[in-house]
Design an enzyme around this catalytic site. Sequence first.
Site, PDB file in Angstrom:
ATOM      1  N   HIS A  29      -2.890   4.232   2.036  1.00  0.00           N
ATOM      2  CA  HIS A  29      -2.678   3.199   3.035  1.00  0.00           C
ATOM      3  C   HIS A  29      -3.866   2.258   2.966  1.00  0.00           C
ATOM      4  O   HIS A  29      -4.998   2.702   3.098  1.00  0.00           O
ATOM      5  CB  HIS A  29      -2.620   3.787   4.435  1.00  0.00           C
ATOM      6  N   ASP A  75       4.642   1.930   0.621  1.00  0.00           N
ATOM      7  CA  ASP A  75       3.788   0.741   0.449  1.00  0.00           C
ATOM      8  C   ASP A  75       4.287  -0.444   1.270  1.00  0.00           C
ATOM      9  O   ASP A  75       4.104  -1.599   0.880  1.00  0.00           O
ATOM     10  CB  ASP A  75       3.712   0.300  -1.037  1.00  0.00           C
TER      11      ASP A  75
END
Length: 427
Positions: free
Chosen positions: A40, A12
């Site tokens: 994503h 992340d």
Amino acid sequence: MVKAIVGANWGDEGKGKITDLLAESSDVVIRFQGGANAGHTIINDYGRFALHILPSGTFYPHVTNVIGNGVALDVKKLVAELKSITDQGVPQPNLIVSERCQLLLPYHVLQDSYEEERLAGKAFGSTKSGIAPFYSDKYAKIGVQVCDLFDEPRLRERLEHALGIKNVLFEHLYHKPPLELDALMEELLALREDLRPFVGDAVGFVHDALAQNKTILLEGQLGSMKDPDLGIVPMTTSSHTLAGYGCVGAAIPPTAIQDVICVTKAYSSCVGSQTEPFVSEVTGEAGDELRRRGGDRGEFGATTGRPRRVGWFDCVATKYGCRIQGATQVAVTCLDVLGYLDEIPVCVGYEIDGQVTDVFPTTPALLRAKPVFETLPGWKCDIRGETDYRKLPQAVKDYVDFIESRVGAPVTIVSTGPKRHEIAMRG
Ligand code: GDP
């Protein structure tokens, strides 16, 4: 020319945004590991997308996107993701799914949830998307490759063998109903038709692209800390999150990777269970505020929606993370998020049994580590969207210089917002 874009920390970090940006000037984007268990986030002219399995070059008509052999391919999720982006007006992407890729099957997902149920409170916080059972089966050589879908007798034989083993587990360890071969065959043969247009010889394609001097991006999922060899074992994922694995999972020669762009946030975030060591964690009100302000909509998992644990920038973990990735450059994202702070703590060392170290330890020692912080001045202003590095406040540049001096690789890219062009290149 091959560039890898990989995570320095727990995942992340904003890799999707950096890949989407660099894909603009690239020819091929390849996913080489992991599955649909993380996401994503990409924000562009078409809207806001959380891609889970499609490579981040999906939005460019000039890019060929490849799902490499190292990926855990959940065909159902791939088909749903393709439909969801085309429904939102994105043209059908150019996509090649490696015929050598293995299938993440419905029983992997079941096994994952049964195992979490069995472990109850001792679970590692799996996303229950079947990743660990998938990779276990791959290495136990009972996996099914995409190419097997096109040879029905072989497919039946492979599945029969796998189910023989699975059903012992399902019935006697988990006390669940056994799996049925015919139903599974039928489901897979239907999915095969959705997959058929994309299946190809990814190895041949990649090597031809290299011979033609094309620019290839390897897109990593998760980050260094989640690598099953060099990460925080066993709170890792089940596929290698390191750029080096691109050589296997995307069939790229080791000598072809010239650039490894390691992405890190300007603070830390970590998904997973509460039992995972996270040395620079900020809890309480300060943590809630950082979580609320983080990312583009607060720090919540792109796939799972789970609140992410947040922390200050961790020089010890990031230096190690960059080292094991082989970082040639570092991209620091989410700098804009820190604009509310008068001063910013940065974790510069770990105190373990009374000794301070900046060497990232193995898990038993990591569990005893306490953070040693240094405090840097904040900039107290909004830098969101700034694209000219020279125009950033001195305190921002000092913060970036500090990070660079501690992580052991040059910081070349600074991201100042979630959108594609909210980025400043550091000359
Ligand atoms: P990935 O898995 O590494 O691609 O990262 P994620 O997409 O899961 O998480 C990154 C989060 O940060 C997403 O919400 C992005 O939209 C957001 N993001 C990326 N870069 C920036 C940035 O520079 N500033 C802000 N505020 N958010 C960013």
